[in-house]
Design an enzyme around this catalytic site. Structure first.
Site, PDB file in Angstrom:
ATOM      1  N   GLY A 147       0.797  -1.281   0.383  1.00  0.00           N
ATOM      2  CA  GLY A 147       0.618   0.352   0.018  1.00  0.00           C
ATOM      3  C   GLY A 147       0.626   1.238  -0.174  1.00  0.00           C
ATOM      4  O   GLY A 147       0.002   2.094  -0.568  1.00  0.00           O
TER       5      GLY A 147
ATOM      6  N   GLY B 116       3.390   1.604  -2.275  1.00  0.00           N
ATOM      7  CA  GLY B 116       3.936   1.849  -3.345  1.00  0.00           C
ATOM      8  C   GLY B 116       3.654   2.049  -4.402  1.00  0.00           C
ATOM      9  O   GLY B 116       2.585   3.464  -4.251  1.00  0.00           O
ATOM     10  N   TYR B 117       3.997   2.670  -5.541  1.00  0.00           N
ATOM     11  CA  TYR B 117       3.689   3.581  -6.800  1.00  0.00           C
ATOM     12  C   TYR B 117       1.797   3.195  -6.688  1.00  0.00           C
ATOM     13  O   TYR B 117       1.139   4.671  -6.950  1.00  0.00           O
ATOM     14  CB  TYR B 117       4.255   2.740  -7.721  1.00  0.00           C
ATOM     15  CG  TYR B 117       4.287   4.190  -9.640  1.00  0.00           C
ATOM     16  CD1 TYR B 117       3.298   3.667 -10.408  1.00  0.00           C
ATOM     17  CD2 TYR B 117       3.827   5.510  -9.033  1.00  0.00           C
ATOM     18  CE1 TYR B 117       3.192   4.808 -11.365  1.00  0.00           C
ATOM     19  CE2 TYR B 117       3.597   6.468  -9.778  1.00  0.00           C
ATOM     20  CZ  TYR B 117       3.109   5.618 -11.462  1.00  0.00           C
ATOM     21  OH  TYR B 117       2.877   6.463 -11.895  1.00  0.00           O
TER      22      TYR B 117
ATOM     23  N   ARG C  19       4.756  -3.205   7.707  1.00  0.00           N
ATOM     24  CA  ARG C  19       5.822  -3.540   8.649  1.00  0.00           C
ATOM     25  C   ARG C  19       6.906  -2.534   9.348  1.00  0.00           C
ATOM     26  O   ARG C  19       7.598  -1.870   8.169  1.00  0.00           O
ATOM     27  CB  ARG C  19       7.019  -4.340   8.007  1.00  0.00           C
ATOM     28  CG  ARG C  19       6.229  -5.723   7.203  1.00  0.00           C
ATOM     29  CD  ARG C  19       7.419  -6.039   6.012  1.00  0.00           C
ATOM     30  NE  ARG C  19       7.322  -5.210   4.887  1.00  0.00           N
ATOM     31  CZ  ARG C  19       8.498  -5.445   4.006  1.00  0.00           C
ATOM     32  NH1 ARG C  19       9.241  -6.708   3.943  1.00  0.00           N
ATOM     33  NH2 ARG C  19       8.334  -4.760   2.802  1.00  0.00           N
TER      34      ARG C  19
ATOM     35  N   LYS D 130       7.701   6.852   3.383  1.00  0.00           N
ATOM     36  CA  LYS D 130       7.302   5.741   3.402  1.00  0.00           C
ATOM     37  C   LYS D 130       6.274   6.134   4.123  1.00  0.00           C
ATOM     38  O   LYS D 130       5.249   5.731   4.796  1.00  0.00           O
ATOM     39  CB  LYS D 130       7.913   4.795   3.396  1.00  0.00           C
ATOM     40  CG  LYS D 130       7.062   3.370   3.617  1.00  0.00           C
ATOM     41  CD  LYS D 130       8.019   1.619   3.931  1.00  0.00           C
ATOM     42  CE  LYS D 130       8.290   1.406   2.221  1.00  0.00           C
ATOM     43  NZ  LYS D 130       7.961  -0.067   2.245  1.00  0.00           N
TER      44      LYS D 130
ATOM     45  N   LYS E 245       3.540 -13.123 -12.588  1.00  0.00           N
ATOM     46  CA  LYS E 245       1.922 -13.457 -12.141  1.00  0.00           C
ATOM     47  C   LYS E 245       0.894 -14.990 -12.701  1.00  0.00           C
ATOM     48  O   LYS E 245      -0.088 -15.041 -12.122  1.00  0.00           O
ATOM     49  CB  LYS E 245       1.676 -12.009 -13.415  1.00  0.00           C
ATOM     50  CG  LYS E 245       2.144 -11.163 -12.891  1.00  0.00           C
ATOM     51  CD  LYS E 245       1.688 -10.138 -13.387  1.00  0.00           C
ATOM     52  CE  LYS E 245       2.420  -9.195 -13.069  1.00  0.00           C
ATOM     53  NZ  LYS E 245       1.997  -7.624 -14.277  1.00  0.00           N
TER      54      LYS E 245
ATOM     55  N   HIS F  31       9.675  -5.189 -23.413  1.00  0.00           N
ATOM     56  CA  HIS F  31       8.045  -5.053 -22.662  1.00  0.00           C
ATOM     57  C   HIS F  31       7.466  -4.111 -23.696  1.00  0.00           C
ATOM     58  O   HIS F  31       6.344  -3.607 -24.233  1.00  0.00           O
ATOM     59  CB  HIS F  31       7.647  -4.286 -21.262  1.00  0.00           C
ATOM     60  CG  HIS F  31       7.963  -4.879 -20.195  1.00  0.00           C
ATOM     61  ND1 HIS F  31       7.922  -4.718 -19.125  1.00  0.00           N
ATOM     62  CD2 HIS F  31       8.104  -6.733 -20.335  1.00  0.00           C
ATOM     63  CE1 HIS F  31       7.608  -6.296 -17.419  1.00  0.00           C
ATOM     64  NE2 HIS F  31       7.688  -6.435 -19.008  1.00  0.00           N
TER      65      HIS F  31
HETATM   66  C1  GFR Z   1       2.276  -2.107 -19.264  1.00  0.00           C
HETATM   67  O1  GFR Z   1       2.151  -3.691 -18.915  1.00  0.00           O
HETATM   68  C2  GFR Z   1       3.046  -3.407 -17.884  1.00  0.00           C
HETATM   69  C3  GFR Z   1       3.632  -2.384 -18.039  1.00  0.00           C
HETATM   70  C4  GFR Z   1       3.090  -4.061 -17.410  1.00  0.00           C
HETATM   71  O2  GFR Z   1       2.378  -5.963 -17.805  1.00  0.00           O
HETATM   72  C5  GFR Z   1       4.555  -4.909 -16.370  1.00  0.00           C
HETATM   73  C6  GFR Z   1       5.186  -3.889 -16.878  1.00  0.00           C
HETATM   74  C7  GFR Z   1       5.284  -2.282 -17.580  1.00  0.00           C
HETATM   75  C8  GFR Z   1       6.478  -1.448 -17.165  1.00  0.00           C
HETATM   76  C9  GFR Z   1       6.986  -1.592 -16.417  1.00  0.00           C
HETATM   77  C10 GFR Z   1       6.570  -0.772 -15.553  1.00  0.00           C
HETATM   78  O3  GFR Z   1       7.478  -1.009 -13.693  1.00  0.00           O
HETATM   79  O4  GFR Z   1       6.751  -1.412 -18.121  1.00  0.00           O
HETATM   80  C11 GFR Z   1       8.265  -0.705 -18.777  1.00  0.00           C
HETATM   81  C12 GFR Z   1       7.669  -0.306 -16.616  1.00  0.00           C
HETATM   82  C13 GFR Z   1       7.506   0.532 -16.515  1.00  0.00           C
HETATM   83  C14 GFR Z   1       8.970   1.584 -17.646  1.00  0.00           C
HETATM   84  C15 GFR Z   1       8.450   2.331 -18.103  1.00  0.00           C
HETATM   85  C16 GFR Z   1       9.957   1.736 -17.196  1.00  0.00           C
HETATM   86  C17 GFR Z   1      11.083   2.352 -16.968  1.00  0.00           C
HETATM   87  C18 GFR Z   1      11.018   3.503 -18.411  1.00  0.00           C
HETATM   88  O5  GFR Z   1      12.125   3.539 -18.677  1.00  0.00           O
HETATM   89  C19 GFR Z   1       9.947   3.383 -19.094  1.00  0.00           C
HETATM   90  O6  GFR Z   1      10.141   3.597 -20.369  1.00  0.00           O
HETATM   91  C20 GFR Z   1       8.675   4.027 -21.102  1.00  0.00           C
END
Ligand code: GFR
Length: 307
Positions: free
Chosen positions: A11, A13-14, A35, A45, A134, A266
């Protein structure tokens, strides 16, 4: 009828903090797994936790390493929402064990909130680990017959829209922008606050029981070219577009650090393959149709704060 009691794991987190806020805003007794002994000197936090407490949330001390504390925490609520970050996804196995033993949970939402991992069997390494983990969690949930909802939330605006989907930055480029392929693949961008809202809307909804729901706000489905054009219109500046062919983009993984390689994979699936929009879903699987009362934020509006 009293609203369900919600425990948020992750909770602070981002995305987790947005689940806590949405749960409080929608009138649920909201519990935040904490915790306190691990807070140390993380002042942000701690102050976030204290702000949740000030808004009426209950801080529940428990640890993934202490099964009994987890069972006790889960027994206090009806719904568990987990927003654990990528590297910690398999920690949720302990949470599932506690949910199994407690036996009282009416709905469990494991940490998903991105691409639909069930559709990413072909994903590139090393980024595929996100989806594989997942799917491990989904398997144990389903084997235990735990009532669940999986939420595919697509691209978080702060990570993909604000920066015009440029990797390694959170700010819009000033001069030039790398375009992935022809830049025409349809992508879905979502304001993270709306992710929280939709997730909490879904927890008591029979229509989302044991289902995957997708957050696809129609106003936020567009290509990288259209995203760039929106920003150019807002900022009044024209950017120099530099197309990156897919082979060149994938070659950039060579020798790059692990995290960068994950992001490249990704981004490849999202912007070259169009994996977020290359499949049909039913109306009763789409959040903005399930919850039309939610005034979701358009990316044009979202990006104004970066001007
Ligand atoms: C959109 O779906 C997802 C996206 C997913 O299923 C799993 C992870 C992601 C994101 C991550 C979120 O932490 O893809 C990459 C990452 C986001 C991210 C994007 C992190 C650093 C970057 O420089 C970035 O640039 C587009």
């Amino acid at each position: 009828m009293e609203k369900s009691k919600v425990l948020v794991v992750g909770g602070t987190g981002y995305i987790g903090r947005r689940m806590v806020r949405a749960s409080l805003a929608q009138g649920h007794r909201t519990f935040v797994l904490t915790r306190l002994e691990k807070v140390g000197m993380d002042i942000d936090k701690l102050q976030l936790l204290l702000s949740f407490k000030a808004q009426g949330a209950l801080l529940v001390e428990a640890s993934m390493d202490d099964h009994r504390s987890l069972v006790a925490a889960v027994k206090q609520v009806d719904v568990v929402v987990s927003a654990m970050g990528g590297p910690h996804l398999l920690q949720q196995l302990k949470l599932v064990e506690a949910i199994k033993e407690a036996g009282n949970i009416q709905r469990f939402l494991p940490s998903e909130f991105g691409m639909d991992p069930a559709r990413m069997g072909h994903a590139l390494a090393p980024g595929r680990v996100t989806f594989d983990d997942k799917m491990v969690i989904r398997k144990v949930i389903e084997e235990a017959n735990i009532p669940h909802t999986y939420v595919s939330a697509n691209c978080f605006a702060a990570y993909f829209a604000a920066n015009l989907s440029q990797i390694g930055t959170l700010l819009p480029p000033k001069e030039k922008v790398h375009v992935y392929g022809d830049g025409n693949a349809k992508v879905i961008f979502v304001d993270e606050d709306d992710v929280g809202t939709y997730v909490i809307k879904s927890i008591d909804d029979p229509r989302s029981l044991n289902k995957t729901i997708y957050i696809r706000p129609p106003g936020n489905i567009f290509s990288q070219n259209e995203l760039i054009a929106k920003w150019e219109k807002l900022s009044g500046k024209v950017l120099d577009k530099i197309p990156i062919p897919s082979d060149e983009f994938l070659a950039s993984m060579e020798g790059a650090d692990h995290t960068y390689q994950i992001v490249v994979g990704h981004v490849y699936h999202i912007f070259y393959e169009g994996c977020l929009t290359n499949f049909e879903i039913a109306d009763d699987e789409e959040a903005s149709l399930l919850y039309p009362e939610v005034q979701y934020t358009l990316m044009d509006k979202y990006m104004e704060r970066y001007l």
